[in-house]
Design an enzyme around this catalytic site. Sequence first.
Site, PDB file in Angstrom:
ATOM      1  CE  LYS A   1      -2.442   1.261   3.638  1.00  0.00           C
ATOM      2  NZ  LYS A   1      -3.449   1.243   4.708  1.00  0.00           N
TER       3      LYS A   1
ATOM      4  CG  ASP B   1      -7.662   3.406   1.537  1.00  0.00           C
ATOM      5  OD1 ASP B   1      -8.507   2.996   0.708  1.00  0.00           O
ATOM      6  OD2 ASP B   1      -7.664   4.564   1.966  1.00  0.00           O
TER       7      ASP B   1
END
Length: 221
Positions: free
Chosen positions: A121, A139
Amino acid sequence: MDKKQRAKQIIEILHETYPDVETTLDATSAWELLVGGILASQCTDERVNKITPHLFAAYPTIADMAEADVADIENIIRACGIYRNKAKAIKGSAEIITEEHGSQVPRTREQLMELPGVGRKIANLMLGDAFGEQAVVVDTHCARISRLLGMTAEKDPAKIEGELEAVLPPDSYTDWGHFMVFHGRTICKARCRDCVACPLRQLCAYGSQQNLEGKEAGDCV
Ligand code: SF4
């Protein structure tokens, strides 16, 4: 309409709805964004943005951070949770960047993910927002809303990323992550989806199937 066409239309609407999307972490360099990304784990961006000015005032360069006493970093970042791990990750990343990358934040996903505290991420955040490449940051907002929209049925972030890359226009991967954050904070909230007010309703797998009779904008669906 197939998924790709739907995705294209959704993006057009999101561009109109959120014309100035960008990351909500304050940063003036790739290094500052990397640190912000590490600190943002299980912490709000707002809180991170209050902490980082103090941290970078104390340790202005990557080399300074590499030399820092980890207990001092902990004291500065304490308010953003799991601060011991984060302090270690920030100092460790600074050490690797100074020793192995000539004090330049590395620009490949593989090298980024070798830094402590940096997963896929954060690596994608860096590729998209620091280095101008296209990468989907998956996310919680992105995973949840992409599923509601019917763009994916996956739960695993890497699989979601792969499915999104297969249907989104390649020049909109980075924007998609930003759009999902903005949409998740304003209209499609985790605890209250405002489908009546949502400009994506007709194109949304979830929203288009809801009976909204008697509901008004602001009602949770
Ligand atoms: S229609 Fe509802 S579920 Fe779909 S994106 Fe909009 S708010 Fe979220």
